[in-house]
Design a protein around this motif. Structure first.
Motif, PDB file in Angstrom:
ATOM      1  N   ILE A   1       0.812  -1.216   0.000  1.00 55.19           N
ATOM      2  CA  ILE A   1       0.000   0.000   0.000  1.00 55.19           C
ATOM      3  C   ILE A   1       0.849   1.271   0.000  1.00 55.19           C
ATOM      4  N   ASP A   2       2.082   1.183   0.504  1.00 56.29           N
ATOM      5  CA  ASP A   2       2.962   2.354   0.484  1.00 56.29           C
ATOM      6  C   ASP A   2       3.265   2.811  -0.937  1.00 56.29           C
ATOM      7  N   ALA A   3       3.120   1.886  -1.891  1.00 56.45           N
ATOM      8  CA  ALA A   3       3.421   2.219  -3.285  1.00 56.45           C
ATOM      9  C   ALA A   3       2.280   2.971  -3.952  1.00 56.45           C
ATOM     10  N   TYR A   4       1.191   3.216  -3.232  1.00 53.32           N
ATOM     11  CA  TYR A   4       0.033   3.878  -3.839  1.00 53.32           C
ATOM     12  C   TYR A   4       0.439   5.168  -4.547  1.00 53.32           C
TER      13      TYR A   4
ATOM     14  N   HIS B   1       6.084  12.175  -6.011  1.00 53.57           N
ATOM     15  CA  HIS B   1       4.834  11.867  -6.699  1.00 53.57           C
ATOM     16  C   HIS B   1       3.697  12.717  -6.126  1.00 53.57           C
ATOM     17  N   GLN B   2       2.824  13.159  -6.988  1.00 59.01           N
ATOM     18  CA  GLN B   2       1.712  13.999  -6.552  1.00 59.01           C
ATOM     19  C   GLN B   2       0.730  13.211  -5.697  1.00 59.01           C
ATOM     20  N   HIS B   3       0.598  11.920  -5.995  1.00 57.22           N
ATOM     21  CA  HIS B   3      -0.335  11.073  -5.243  1.00 57.22           C
ATOM     22  C   HIS B   3       0.450  10.029  -4.458  1.00 57.22           C
ATOM     23  N   THR B   4       0.333  10.077  -3.145  1.00 48.36           N
ATOM     24  CA  THR B   4       0.959   9.091  -2.265  1.00 48.36           C
ATOM     25  C   THR B   4      -0.076   8.626  -1.252  1.00 48.36           C
ATOM     26  N   LEU B   5       0.266   7.586  -0.501  1.00 56.22           N
ATOM     27  CA  LEU B   5      -0.646   7.127   0.545  1.00 56.22           C
ATOM     28  C   LEU B   5      -0.896   8.237   1.558  1.00 56.22           C
ATOM     29  N   THR B   6       0.139   8.996   1.883  1.00 50.37           N
ATOM     30  CA  THR B   6      -0.031  10.112   2.822  1.00 50.37           C
ATOM     31  C   THR B   6      -1.043  11.120   2.302  1.00 50.37           C
ATOM     32  N   ASP B   7      -0.908  11.504   1.045  1.00 46.12           N
ATOM     33  CA  ASP B   7      -1.859  12.446   0.456  1.00 46.12           C
ATOM     34  C   ASP B   7      -3.272  11.871   0.438  1.00 46.12           C
ATOM     35  N   LEU B   8      -3.370  10.578   0.167  1.00 47.18           N
ATOM     36  CA  LEU B   8      -4.682   9.940   0.137  1.00 47.18           C
ATOM     37  C   LEU B   8      -5.349   9.988   1.511  1.00 47.18           C
ATOM     38  N   LEU B   9      -4.578   9.736   2.582  1.00 47.85           N
ATOM     39  CA  LEU B   9      -5.157   9.787   3.927  1.00 47.85           C
ATOM     40  C   LEU B   9      -5.710  11.175   4.229  1.00 47.85           C
TER      41      LEU B   9
ATOM     42  N   GLU C   1       8.581   9.037   7.216  1.00 49.51           N
ATOM     43  CA  GLU C   1       8.221   9.823   8.402  1.00 49.51           C
ATOM     44  C   GLU C   1       7.029  10.721   8.091  1.00 49.51           C
ATOM     45  N   ARG C   2       6.911  11.171   6.864  1.00 45.78           N
ATOM     46  CA  ARG C   2       5.753  11.990   6.472  1.00 45.78           C
ATOM     47  C   ARG C   2       4.455  11.219   6.663  1.00 45.78           C
ATOM     48  N   LEU C   3       4.464   9.923   6.342  1.00 46.86           N
ATOM     49  CA  LEU C   3       3.279   9.093   6.551  1.00 46.86           C
ATOM     50  C   LEU C   3       2.993   8.937   8.039  1.00 46.86           C
ATOM     51  N   ILE C   4       4.025   8.715   8.835  1.00 48.09           N
ATOM     52  CA  ILE C   4       3.846   8.572  10.281  1.00 48.09           C
ATOM     53  C   ILE C   4       3.267   9.853  10.866  1.00 48.09           C
ATOM     54  N   ARG C   5       3.785  10.985  10.422  1.00 46.57           N
ATOM     55  CA  ARG C   5       3.300  12.277  10.922  1.00 46.57           C
ATOM     56  C   ARG C   5       1.823  12.474  10.583  1.00 46.57           C
TER      57      ARG C   5
END
Length: 451
Positions: free
Chosen positions: A203-206, A219-227, A251-255
């Motif tokens: 899923i991190d590869a989203y 990338h403009q679209h990441t799992l972090t952006d999706l959340l 770390e961006r996803l964790i944040r």
């Protein structure tokens, strides 16, 4: 037994992705007028959605198939289907092994079930395993729960782990658009679903395959952006995601998980081995030091976060010292839950052809030793819950005690407490924990009114 003309039964093996695929295929069948049958022998359509990650799961499929193939010889109108990863892996050879089969279809074709069945009704034996672009699914899944739901966000996998057959059977990565994901979540929220798990094999590869790059070059679209994009969907109270790959965990996803209150404090991040040489042989793309840094960063942001993972023992060439590095990692990190497995050679994977395979006795011994340590650590980790007040989302009745309901904490710990399922299903309830076990809790509701 007389076969009902329009009843179906699906048996699902394997991971959450397979379960989500089964829900979609069940929705298609019900749109076609089929009704669910709990008893496979009372169904006119049998579908096995298969897993090929472990050999024992694959062999179980053939055992089930043998029984239904004999039944079809007496009841020719029975429709017999094999879907999923075994179907993708074996293709036409499945028809030679089980000639009674009507349809063999890989995971990428789950949305095409109706069209494929129309070909079967024309008198054809059908094999659908060719790579395709997965189109947006407009069918409504038959959800197994009315409280929690899975939403696929990315299909396939581009990793090439030397032990894993998934890229061969599920195809290349294909991300859904953020708009399509949010629309599905919004509909689920309107229907009363309280918790959604976003699913992907990796899923991190989203978003890596979606167009667009930011000014900073990512990338403009990441799992972090999706959340961030789906977090405010009305009606949805909790969001989870799985399965994560340490190579891409940031770390961006964790944040983001710390900042977004609906995202649960639970992370499933497989490490597979605690030894760097084995990780390199597996082609995992990270070291055990990097994995430890990820976990430490999560706990810096969210000290109480639950961590679960997957591990493999007995990989080809694994020495006792290398296995002990896995034990040390488990000892140090103290996982809340760890899914363990002995290495199983899979067709079409590089590691299956290596000559340094370990004996079943060695693999079994190491698996038992690892599982023993996992139980000890999980039990110790559970102690932090004793006496605490936890928010539990009630999912169902306790099948072993009808006076109790069961649900999960935000940290994904299964919890039981006394209550009426008719009143509490789908509610968030504050529960004081009175008993702790390695993998589950028991408590007392502070109030039977929802949170």
């Amino acid at each position: 037994m007389t076969t009902s003309p329009r009843r179906y039964h699906i048996t699902t093996f394997g991971c959450q992705m397979n379960k989500a695929d089964s829900e979609r295929m069940a929705g298609i069948l019900e749109d076609m007028g089929f009704e669910w049958s709990e008893d496979p022998n009372d169904a006119s359509l049998i579908l096995y959605n298969t897993c090929t990650i472990r050999d024992n799961a694959e062999q179980k499929v053939y055992s089930y198939l043998g029984r239904q193939a004999k039944r079809k010889q007496e009841q020719p109108d029975l429709t017999l289907i094999v879907a999923g990863c075994v179907a993708q892996q074996e293709g036409e050879s499945l028809l030679r092994r089980v000639p009674e089969l009507d349809l063999v279809m890989g995971p990428q074709h789950a949305n095409r079930l109706k069209d494929l069945l129309e070909q079967v009704s024309d008198g054809n034996q059908v094999v659908a395993t060719e790579p395709i672009h997965i189109v947006e699914d407009i069918t409504k899944p038959r959800r197994d729960s009315t409280v929690t739901a899975w939403v696929n966000v990315i299909y396939g996998c581009n990793e090439r782990c030397t032990y894993c057959v998934v890229p061969n059977v599920r195809g290349v990565e294909q991300s859904r658009t953020p708009e399509a994901i949010r629309a599905e979540m919004a509909e689920l929220g309107q229907q009363g679903y309280k918790e959604i798990t976003l699913l992907g094999q990796n899923i991190d590869a989203y978003g890596r395959d979606l167009p667009g790059v930011t000014e900073s070059g990512r990338h403009q679209h990441t799992l972090t952006d999706l959340l961030y994009y789906v977090h405010d969907v009305p009606g949805v109270e909790r969001i989870r995601f799985a399965t994560s790959h340490p190579r891409y965990f940031t770390e961006r996803l964790i944040r983001a998980c710390k900042e977004l209150p609906k995202v649960c404090e639970h992370f499933h991040i497989p490490f597979q081995s605690g030894d760097n040489d084995i990780l390199k042989a597996m082609a995992r793309g990270y070291t055990q030091e990097k994995y430890r840094r990820i976990i430490n960063t999560i706990r810096d942001y969210m000290p109480d976060a639950s961590i679960s993972a997957d591990a493999i023992v007995g990989f080809p060439g694994e020495t006792e010292a290398q296995f002990e590095n896995t034990l040390k990692l488990v000892e140090d990190i103290e996982f809340d839950q760890l899914n363990t497995a002995a290495y199983s050679p899979r067709p079409g994977t590089p590691a299956a052809l290596w000559e340094n395979q370990l004996s079943e006795e060695v693999k079994s011994d190491r698996l038992q030793r690892l599982n023993h340590l996992v139980s000890i650590k999980a039990a110790a980790r559970s102690q932090r819950y004793f006496g605490r007040i936890e928010e539990v989302l009630v999912e169902d009745q306790n099948p072993k005690d009808s006076s109790q309901v069961m649900g999960r904490t935000r940290g994904n710990r299964l919890t039981f407490f006394s209550g009426d399922i008719n009143q509490l299903k789908g509610q968030l309830v504050k529960v004081k924990i009175t008993e702790v076990r390695a993998f589950s809790l028991t408590g007392e509701a502070l109030t039977l009114a929802p949170c």
